[in-house]
Design a protein around this motif. Structure first.
Motif, PDB file in Angstrom:
ATOM      1  N   CYS A   1      40.375  42.515  43.712  1.00  0.00           N
ATOM      2  CA  CYS A   1      39.893  43.136  44.951  1.00  0.00           C
ATOM      3  C   CYS A   1      40.991  43.969  45.604  1.00  0.00           C
ATOM      4  N   LYS A   2      40.554  44.939  46.371  1.00  0.00           N
ATOM      5  CA  LYS A   2      41.497  45.869  47.004  1.00  0.00           C
ATOM      6  C   LYS A   2      42.429  45.163  47.982  1.00  0.00           C
TER       7      LYS A   2
ATOM      8  N   GLU B   1      34.639  45.412  40.390  1.00  0.00           N
ATOM      9  CA  GLU B   1      34.369  46.781  40.839  1.00  0.00           C
ATOM     10  C   GLU B   1      35.666  47.534  41.165  1.00  0.00           C
ATOM     11  N   SER B   2      36.752  46.792  41.389  1.00  0.00           N
ATOM     12  CA  SER B   2      38.051  47.408  41.691  1.00  0.00           C
ATOM     13  C   SER B   2      39.053  47.251  40.553  1.00  0.00           C
TER      14      SER B   2
END
Length: 147
Positions: free
Chosen positions: A30-31, A111-112
């Motif tokens: 995750c970011k 997704e990241s």
């Protein structure tokens, strides 16, 4: 089978003992974890908060409205990711005294994910003791290489 393991920060100011049931870990992409660590992902071991005993509590940073991260304010080592309202937490794999035992079992926040960093087996490999300028710096300062 439950086992006691130990860990802590780079400078040794914060130490913990944890009871683990297995060697399963995961990678978070995750970011927020990227920003918190300065890395492209972070490896975590999820366990119950009740199974972690701190010799000294880590400093904590509210990294979002729903979570906080434990760290050492002296050396900067990231130690935890926690939801305050959860019975579980994540300890950073790199903070364990014996991190080699842990095995990644899944990826989170794909997704990241930056896939180009996942399979690096074909890249050239260099041993740190073969870097003469760095070895010289260590030997000149402390007379030995770090552990």
């Amino acid at each position: 089978m439950a086992e006691q393991v130990t860990g802590g920060c780079q400078c040794g100011r914060i130490r913990y003992r944890a009871t683990i049931e297995d060697d399963e870990a995961y990678l978070c992409h995750c970011k927020m974890c990227k920003k918190a660590t300065g890395g492209i992902s972070i490896a975590f071991k999820n366990l119950r908060k009740a199974d972690v005993a701190w010799e000294r509590e880590p400093d904590r940073y509210a990294s979002s409205p729903i979570a906080e991260r434990g760290f050492c304010s002296a050396c900067g080592t990231p130690l935890t990711f926690e939801f305050p309202d959860s019975e579980t937490m994540d300890l950073t794999i790199g903070s364990f005294d014996a991190p080699d035992r842990f095995v990644p079992k899944h990826h989170y926040a794909v997704e990241s994910m930056q896939g180009q960093w996942l399979d690096t087996r074909d890249l050239p490999r260099y041993r740190s003791e073969d870097n003469a300028p760095v070895v010289k710096r260590w030997m000149d300062k402390v007379g030995r290489l770090p552990d």
